[in-house]
Design a protein around this motif. Structure first.
Motif, PDB file in Angstrom:
ATOM      1  N   ARG A 119      -2.451  -4.640   0.906  1.00  0.00           N
ATOM      2  CA  ARG A 119      -3.002  -3.545   1.719  1.00  0.00           C
ATOM      3  C   ARG A 119      -1.939  -2.501   2.053  1.00  0.00           C
ATOM      4  NH1 ARG A 119      -7.494  -3.075   5.021  1.00  0.00           N
ATOM      5  NH2 ARG A 119      -7.331  -1.625   6.763  1.00  0.00           N
ATOM      6  N   ASP A 120      -0.748  -2.935   2.412  1.00  0.00           N
ATOM      7  CA  ASP A 120       0.302  -1.988   2.782  1.00  0.00           C
ATOM      8  C   ASP A 120       0.685  -1.101   1.601  1.00  0.00           C
ATOM      9  OD1 ASP A 120       0.353  -2.968   5.355  1.00  0.00           O
ATOM     10  OD2 ASP A 120       2.042  -4.333   5.002  1.00  0.00           O
ATOM     11  N   GLN A 121       0.803  -1.698   0.424  1.00  0.00           N
ATOM     12  CA  GLN A 121       1.128  -0.896  -0.757  1.00  0.00           C
ATOM     13  C   GLN A 121      -0.005   0.077  -1.082  1.00  0.00           C
ATOM     14  OE1 GLN A 121       2.118  -3.567  -3.959  1.00  0.00           O
ATOM     15  NE2 GLN A 121       4.167  -3.978  -3.164  1.00  0.00           N
ATOM     16  N   ALA A 122      -1.232  -0.394  -0.987  1.00  0.00           N
ATOM     17  CA  ALA A 122      -2.375   0.478  -1.265  1.00  0.00           C
ATOM     18  C   ALA A 122      -2.388   1.667  -0.321  1.00  0.00           C
ATOM     19  CB  ALA A 122      -3.674  -0.319  -1.149  1.00  0.00           C
ATOM     20  N   HIS A 123      -2.120   1.430   0.950  1.00  0.00           N
ATOM     21  CA  HIS A 123      -2.114   2.525   1.922  1.00  0.00           C
ATOM     22  C   HIS A 123      -0.910   3.435   1.719  1.00  0.00           C
ATOM     23  CE1 HIS A 123      -5.042   0.587   5.039  1.00  0.00           C
ATOM     24  NE2 HIS A 123      -5.589   0.829   3.868  1.00  0.00           N
ATOM     25  N   GLN A 124       0.208   2.889   1.280  1.00  0.00           N
ATOM     26  CA  GLN A 124       1.372   3.720   0.953  1.00  0.00           C
ATOM     27  C   GLN A 124       1.018   4.721  -0.146  1.00  0.00           C
ATOM     28  OE1 GLN A 124       4.856   1.452  -0.234  1.00  0.00           O
ATOM     29  NE2 GLN A 124       5.665   3.158  -1.427  1.00  0.00           N
ATOM     30  N   VAL A 125       0.369   4.229  -1.176  1.00  0.00           N
ATOM     31  CA  VAL A 125      -0.046   5.092  -2.280  1.00  0.00           C
ATOM     32  C   VAL A 125      -1.078   6.107  -1.805  1.00  0.00           C
ATOM     33  CG1 VAL A 125      -1.289   5.102  -4.479  1.00  0.00           C
ATOM     34  CG2 VAL A 125       0.491   3.405  -4.064  1.00  0.00           C
TER      35      VAL A 125
ATOM     36  N   ARG B 172      -9.395   4.009   7.720  1.00  0.00           N
ATOM     37  CA  ARG B 172     -10.775   4.091   7.236  1.00  0.00           C
ATOM     38  C   ARG B 172     -10.882   5.103   6.095  1.00  0.00           C
ATOM     39  NH1 ARG B 172     -16.218   5.845  10.380  1.00  0.00           N
ATOM     40  NH2 ARG B 172     -14.829   7.376  11.329  1.00  0.00           N
ATOM     41  N   PHE B 173     -10.246   6.266   6.263  1.00  0.00           N
ATOM     42  CA  PHE B 173     -10.255   7.257   5.180  1.00  0.00           C
ATOM     43  C   PHE B 173      -9.500   6.759   3.959  1.00  0.00           C
ATOM     44  CE2 PHE B 173      -7.663  10.491   3.050  1.00  0.00           C
ATOM     45  CZ  PHE B 173      -8.675  11.136   2.335  1.00  0.00           C
ATOM     46  N   LEU B 174      -8.333   6.160   4.175  1.00  0.00           N
ATOM     47  CA  LEU B 174      -7.525   5.705   3.049  1.00  0.00           C
ATOM     48  C   LEU B 174      -8.264   4.679   2.209  1.00  0.00           C
ATOM     49  CD1 LEU B 174      -4.078   5.331   4.874  1.00  0.00           C
ATOM     50  CD2 LEU B 174      -4.858   7.246   3.468  1.00  0.00           C
ATOM     51  N   ASP B 175      -8.986   3.767   2.867  1.00  0.00           N
ATOM     52  CA  ASP B 175      -9.722   2.741   2.129  1.00  0.00           C
ATOM     53  C   ASP B 175     -10.918   3.323   1.390  1.00  0.00           C
ATOM     54  OD1 ASP B 175      -8.072   0.596   2.758  1.00  0.00           O
ATOM     55  OD2 ASP B 175      -9.135   0.173   4.629  1.00  0.00           O
TER      56      ASP B 175
END
Length: 291
Positions: free
Chosen positions: A190-196, A231-234
């Protein structure tokens, strides 16, 4: 009307190498992997030489621009480039254009006034010789989607959720193309996904065109400020298991899209073609598309 295949690849022009052999090799691999279309973002130049090179390297792959920015474009030159490519590769090139954003217009010494009127004029005047069924529009709001319906083969929404796809299909009707872009990160952290996702969000959440459109689909100003809420990032970047990736992309198809233009976002921010991600995407998606 739709012979694009369920999945295409969206990739900015800035990622393509100058080396002609590397460009040809990447295009050929995408074709062999089963993707139906390459969509070139980042406002490719009017000469459309990259489009021509990709088509020349392949035999069945379609190529589209997503998009050429009308503020940066010379309409006559763009139309001539389209005619040149159409003569060589009939039925394989789609010219996507859009009205861009205020910073782009201002950088060109223009006032960003009545952009939709400007887009309509560009289509009906500068691109009058481009067949309607070979041009598309980057459309977000209802009025832009109506223009896509009335003047072109369809719409190329960007950064929008499946709920937008459903609304766009209602406005476009059943006989127009609808090919939304969707970003993916092929990882389960999750942290990497949100970083991207945050790296991407900084640019687009600074543009009112996007925030206005996104606010129609359950996001509020706090979601659309700065780097965006979780919420937006996901929503903006699909990530997770293979099943999560597949379901997130297919949600657009279920909502009425003809194809999904998939933009793979690697963890490494360096500009390059994400060929390993494309291979992984093919392994995830193609068995579904062939069933």
């Amino acid at each position: 009307m739709n012979d694009f295949g369920r999945y295409g690849i969206w990739i900015s022009r800035k990622h393509w190498p100058d080396d002609a052999g590397q460009t040809a090799s990447a295009a050929q691999e995408l074709e062999s992997l089963g993707f139906g279309t390459i969509w070139i973002g980042g406002s490719p130049p009017d000469d459309l030489l990259l489009v021509e090179a990709l088509l020349a390297a392949t035999s069945t792959l379609k190529v589209g621009t997503s998009i050429v920015d009308i503020w940066r474009s010379d309409g006559a030159r763009l139309a001539a480039s389209h005619a040149r490519i159409r003569a060589q590769f009939p039925g394989r090139f789609y010219l996507g254009v859009g009205s861009g954003h205020a910073p782009t217009a201002e950088a060109m010494g223009e006032l960003y006034i009545k952009p939709l009127t400007r887009l309509r004029d560009f289509l009906t005047d500068k691109l009058r010789d481009v067949p309607r069924d070979e041009r598309l529009v980057a459309a977000l709001g209802p009025n832009a989607l109506a223009a896509a319906r009335d003047l072109t083969a369809g719409a190329l929404p960007y950064l929008m959720p499946p709920a937008h796809t459903a609304q766009a299909r209602e406005i476009l009707g059943p006989d127009r193309l609808l090919i939304p872009e969707q970003k993916v990160y092929l990882g389960t952290d999750r942290d990497q996904a949100h970083q991207v996702a945050r790296r991407m969000a900084r640019t687009y959440l600074a543009m009112p065109n996007y925030t206005k459109a996104l606010s129609r689909f359950g996001l509020n100003p706090s979601d659309l400020t700065g780097e965006g809420s979780e919420r937006f990032l996901d929503q903006a970047v699909i990530w997770g298991s293979d099943d999560d990736i597949r379901a997130g992309l297919n949600a657009h198809l279920d909502a009425g899209a003809d194809q999904v233009a998939v933009q793979a976002l690697p963890l490494d921010p360096t500009d390059h073609l994400p060929r390993s991600e494309w291979r992984r995407l093919a392994a995830i998606l193609m068995p579904v598309s062939e069933s």
